[in-house]
Write a protein that holds these residues in place. Structure first.
Motif, PDB file in Angstrom:
ATOM      1  N   HIS A  47       0.822  -1.214   0.000  1.00  0.00           N
ATOM      2  CA  HIS A  47       0.000   0.000   0.000  1.00  0.00           C
ATOM      3  C   HIS A  47       0.861   1.271   0.000  1.00  0.00           C
ATOM      4  O   HIS A  47       0.566   2.230  -0.727  1.00  0.00           O
ATOM      5  CB  HIS A  47      -0.945  -0.009   1.202  1.00  0.00           C
ATOM      6  CG  HIS A  47      -1.729   1.251   1.322  1.00  0.00           C
ATOM      7  ND1 HIS A  47      -2.658   1.642   0.388  1.00  0.00           N
ATOM      8  CD2 HIS A  47      -1.688   2.234   2.258  1.00  0.00           C
ATOM      9  CE1 HIS A  47      -3.165   2.810   0.738  1.00  0.00           C
ATOM     10  NE2 HIS A  47      -2.591   3.183   1.864  1.00  0.00           N
ATOM     11  N   VAL A  48       1.907   1.289   0.801  1.00  0.00           N
ATOM     12  CA  VAL A  48       2.768   2.471   0.864  1.00  0.00           C
ATOM     13  C   VAL A  48       3.427   2.712  -0.493  1.00  0.00           C
ATOM     14  O   VAL A  48       3.477   3.855  -0.980  1.00  0.00           O
ATOM     15  CB  VAL A  48       3.815   2.339   1.994  1.00  0.00           C
ATOM     16  CG1 VAL A  48       4.899   3.408   1.882  1.00  0.00           C
ATOM     17  CG2 VAL A  48       3.135   2.418   3.358  1.00  0.00           C
ATOM     18  N   VAL A  49       3.908   1.657  -1.131  1.00  0.00           N
ATOM     19  CA  VAL A  49       4.518   1.822  -2.453  1.00  0.00           C
ATOM     20  C   VAL A  49       3.475   2.325  -3.452  1.00  0.00           C
ATOM     21  O   VAL A  49       3.759   3.202  -4.274  1.00  0.00           O
ATOM     22  CB  VAL A  49       5.199   0.511  -2.917  1.00  0.00           C
ATOM     23  CG1 VAL A  49       5.621   0.595  -4.377  1.00  0.00           C
ATOM     24  CG2 VAL A  49       6.407   0.215  -2.026  1.00  0.00           C
ATOM     25  N   ASP A  50       2.252   1.801  -3.378  1.00  0.00           N
ATOM     26  CA  ASP A  50       1.177   2.311  -4.238  1.00  0.00           C
ATOM     27  C   ASP A  50       0.953   3.802  -3.997  1.00  0.00           C
ATOM     28  O   ASP A  50       0.758   4.571  -4.949  1.00  0.00           O
ATOM     29  CB  ASP A  50      -0.127   1.551  -3.980  1.00  0.00           C
ATOM     30  CG  ASP A  50      -0.140   0.126  -4.506  1.00  0.00           C
ATOM     31  OD1 ASP A  50       0.826  -0.296  -5.185  1.00  0.00           O
ATOM     32  OD2 ASP A  50      -1.123  -0.586  -4.226  1.00  0.00           O
ATOM     33  N   ALA A  51       0.992   4.224  -2.727  1.00  0.00           N
ATOM     34  CA  ALA A  51       0.792   5.641  -2.391  1.00  0.00           C
ATOM     35  C   ALA A  51       1.960   6.501  -2.882  1.00  0.00           C
ATOM     36  O   ALA A  51       1.757   7.620  -3.369  1.00  0.00           O
ATOM     37  CB  ALA A  51       0.602   5.807  -0.879  1.00  0.00           C
ATOM     38  N   ILE A  52       3.162   5.976  -2.769  1.00  0.00           N
ATOM     39  CA  ILE A  52       4.344   6.695  -3.247  1.00  0.00           C
ATOM     40  C   ILE A  52       4.236   6.930  -4.752  1.00  0.00           C
ATOM     41  O   ILE A  52       4.470   8.041  -5.249  1.00  0.00           O
ATOM     42  CB  ILE A  52       5.637   5.927  -2.894  1.00  0.00           C
ATOM     43  CG1 ILE A  52       5.903   6.019  -1.381  1.00  0.00           C
ATOM     44  CG2 ILE A  52       6.827   6.444  -3.697  1.00  0.00           C
ATOM     45  CD1 ILE A  52       7.003   5.084  -0.878  1.00  0.00           C
ATOM     46  N   PHE A  53       3.851   5.899  -5.482  1.00  0.00           N
ATOM     47  CA  PHE A  53       3.771   6.043  -6.935  1.00  0.00           C
ATOM     48  C   PHE A  53       2.573   6.892  -7.369  1.00  0.00           C
ATOM     49  O   PHE A  53       2.636   7.538  -8.419  1.00  0.00           O
ATOM     50  CB  PHE A  53       3.816   4.689  -7.634  1.00  0.00           C
ATOM     51  CG  PHE A  53       5.244   4.244  -7.863  1.00  0.00           C
ATOM     52  CD1 PHE A  53       5.907   4.586  -9.023  1.00  0.00           C
ATOM     53  CD2 PHE A  53       5.919   3.535  -6.894  1.00  0.00           C
ATOM     54  CE1 PHE A  53       7.234   4.216  -9.229  1.00  0.00           C
ATOM     55  CE2 PHE A  53       7.240   3.154  -7.080  1.00  0.00           C
ATOM     56  CZ  PHE A  53       7.901   3.495  -8.252  1.00  0.00           C
ATOM     57  N   LYS A  54       1.531   6.954  -6.563  1.00  0.00           N
ATOM     58  CA  LYS A  54       0.452   7.899  -6.861  1.00  0.00           C
ATOM     59  C   LYS A  54       1.028   9.316  -6.851  1.00  0.00           C
ATOM     60  O   LYS A  54       0.783  10.105  -7.776  1.00  0.00           O
ATOM     61  CB  LYS A  54      -0.681   7.781  -5.838  1.00  0.00           C
ATOM     62  CG  LYS A  54      -1.752   8.847  -6.016  1.00  0.00           C
ATOM     63  CD  LYS A  54      -2.797   8.825  -4.907  1.00  0.00           C
ATOM     64  CE  LYS A  54      -3.768   9.981  -5.050  1.00  0.00           C
ATOM     65  NZ  LYS A  54      -4.707  10.056  -3.925  1.00  0.00           N
ATOM     66  N   ALA A  55       1.796   9.630  -5.823  1.00  0.00           N
ATOM     67  CA  ALA A  55       2.412  10.954  -5.736  1.00  0.00           C
ATOM     68  C   ALA A  55       3.366  11.177  -6.911  1.00  0.00           C
ATOM     69  O   ALA A  55       3.386  12.265  -7.503  1.00  0.00           O
ATOM     70  CB  ALA A  55       3.150  11.112  -4.407  1.00  0.00           C
ATOM     71  N   ASN A  56       4.139  10.160  -7.275  1.00  0.00           N
ATOM     72  CA  ASN A  56       5.053  10.280  -8.414  1.00  0.00           C
ATOM     73  C   ASN A  56       4.278  10.588  -9.699  1.00  0.00           C
ATOM     74  O   ASN A  56       4.694  11.417 -10.503  1.00  0.00           O
ATOM     75  CB  ASN A  56       5.871   9.003  -8.603  1.00  0.00           C
ATOM     76  CG  ASN A  56       6.885   8.773  -7.492  1.00  0.00           C
ATOM     77  OD1 ASN A  56       7.199   9.672  -6.723  1.00  0.00           O
ATOM     78  ND2 ASN A  56       7.384   7.558  -7.411  1.00  0.00           N
ATOM     79  N   LEU A  57       3.160   9.903  -9.898  1.00  0.00           N
ATOM     80  CA  LEU A  57       2.341  10.123 -11.089  1.00  0.00           C
ATOM     81  C   LEU A  57       1.789  11.543 -11.138  1.00  0.00           C
ATOM     82  O   LEU A  57       1.632  12.126 -12.211  1.00  0.00           O
ATOM     83  CB  LEU A  57       1.192   9.120 -11.146  1.00  0.00           C
ATOM     84  CG  LEU A  57       1.595   7.680 -11.475  1.00  0.00           C
ATOM     85  CD1 LEU A  57       0.469   6.716 -11.131  1.00  0.00           C
ATOM     86  CD2 LEU A  57       2.000   7.555 -12.940  1.00  0.00           C
ATOM     87  N   LEU A  58       1.487  12.087  -9.970  1.00  0.00           N
ATOM     88  CA  LEU A  58       0.914  13.434  -9.888  1.00  0.00           C
ATOM     89  C   LEU A  58       1.982  14.526  -9.791  1.00  0.00           C
ATOM     90  O   LEU A  58       1.646  15.714  -9.780  1.00  0.00           O
ATOM     91  CB  LEU A  58      -0.027  13.515  -8.683  1.00  0.00           C
ATOM     92  CG  LEU A  58      -1.262  12.608  -8.736  1.00  0.00           C
ATOM     93  CD1 LEU A  58      -2.024  12.665  -7.420  1.00  0.00           C
ATOM     94  CD2 LEU A  58      -2.152  12.985  -9.913  1.00  0.00           C
ATOM     95  N   GLY A  59       3.253  14.125  -9.686  1.00  0.00           N
ATOM     96  CA  GLY A  59       4.327  15.107  -9.550  1.00  0.00           C
ATOM     97  C   GLY A  59       4.339  15.780  -8.196  1.00  0.00           C
ATOM     98  O   GLY A  59       4.771  16.921  -8.060  1.00  0.00           O
ATOM     99  N   PHE A  64       6.912  10.117   2.327  1.00  0.00           N
ATOM    100  CA  PHE A  64       7.404   8.896   2.979  1.00  0.00           C
ATOM    101  C   PHE A  64       8.923   8.901   3.013  1.00  0.00           C
ATOM    102  O   PHE A  64       9.577   9.335   2.068  1.00  0.00           O
ATOM    103  CB  PHE A  64       6.928   7.642   2.237  1.00  0.00           C
ATOM    104  CG  PHE A  64       5.450   7.380   2.353  1.00  0.00           C
ATOM    105  CD1 PHE A  64       4.927   6.723   3.455  1.00  0.00           C
ATOM    106  CD2 PHE A  64       4.580   7.790   1.348  1.00  0.00           C
ATOM    107  CE1 PHE A  64       3.577   6.482   3.566  1.00  0.00           C
ATOM    108  CE2 PHE A  64       3.223   7.558   1.441  1.00  0.00           C
ATOM    109  CZ  PHE A  64       2.720   6.904   2.554  1.00  0.00           C
ATOM    110  N   SER A  65       9.483   8.394   4.108  1.00  0.00           N
ATOM    111  CA  SER A  65      10.933   8.249   4.208  1.00  0.00           C
ATOM    112  C   SER A  65      11.338   6.781   4.158  1.00  0.00           C
ATOM    113  O   SER A  65      12.512   6.447   4.256  1.00  0.00           O
ATOM    114  CB  SER A  65      11.442   8.888   5.506  1.00  0.00           C
ATOM    115  OG  SER A  65      10.821   8.278   6.620  1.00  0.00           O
ATOM    116  N   ALA A  66      10.357   5.905   4.009  1.00  0.00           N
ATOM    117  CA  ALA A  66      10.602   4.467   3.909  1.00  0.00           C
ATOM    118  C   ALA A  66       9.423   3.848   3.142  1.00  0.00           C
ATOM    119  O   ALA A  66       8.399   4.509   2.926  1.00  0.00           O
ATOM    120  CB  ALA A  66      10.708   3.842   5.301  1.00  0.00           C
TER     121      ALA A  66
END
Length: 177
Positions: A47-59, A64-66
């Motif tokens: 889930h955290v990785v999914d959330a990280i990549f959502k932010a990446n997709l949105l710029g 997250f630090s981990a």
């Protein structure tokens, strides 16, 4: 990769996540406390990785630090958060053009390293990453005497589209222009 294929893969991801969360719910928390906790930790990582990549997709900054959180959410909290994020991804894909999917974005990993991937590559990463870790959870469940759900794309596709089974489905496909 076509947007239609990505949408299908994210419908599969939502289905597979839900079935595995249901299986974890059958795990006796008292008898298998450590295994239950490990399953939640692994799913939280997905889930955290999914959330990280959502932010990446949105710029956007993901904050997250981990790739996991210090605290472990409950199964109910995790199910809710995963459901919301999976719904967001399906909505995001519904509006994604082929050109947008092919666009390469720059981002930072949680360790500070820089990365570049197309949107389609990021989305495919989430599908394969989640499948890898769901498999690890499935192995834990087997060790606790629980048969994990059949987490395969073929199972999903044939349950959702039973017409794909058999010679009649193949004949129909060959008849299409």
């Amino acid at each position: 990769m076509s947007n239609k294929t990505l949408q299908s893969l994210f419908h599969y991801k939502r289905w597979a996540d839900g079935d595995l969360l249901d299986a974890i719910a059958t795990l006796d928390m008292q008898q298998y406390a450590e295994a239950h906790h490990t399953c939640l930790r692994i799913f939280n990582h997905i889930h955290v990785v999914d959330a990280i990549f959502k932010a990446n997709l949105l710029g956007e900054s993901h904050g997250f630090s981990a790739t996991n959180t210090p605290e472990t959410p409950t199964l109910g909290m995790l199910r809710s958060a995963i459901g919301k994020l999976n719904a967001w991804y399906l909505e995001y894909l519904a509006g994604l053009s082929q050109a947008d999917g092919e666009a390469v974005l720059s981002f930072n990993f949680v360790d500070g390293d820089k990365g570049q991937m197309s949107r389609a590559e990021m989305l495919l990463h989430l599908v394969t990453h989640g499948g890898y870790h769901r498999g690890a959870i499935g192995r834990i469940l087997v060790q606790c005497g629980i048969t994990p759900p059949r987490d395969t794309l073929t199972t999903f596709l044939h349950r959702c589209e039973p017409g794909r089974r058999g010679d009649a489905a193949l004949a129909d496909d060959k008849a299409r222009p």
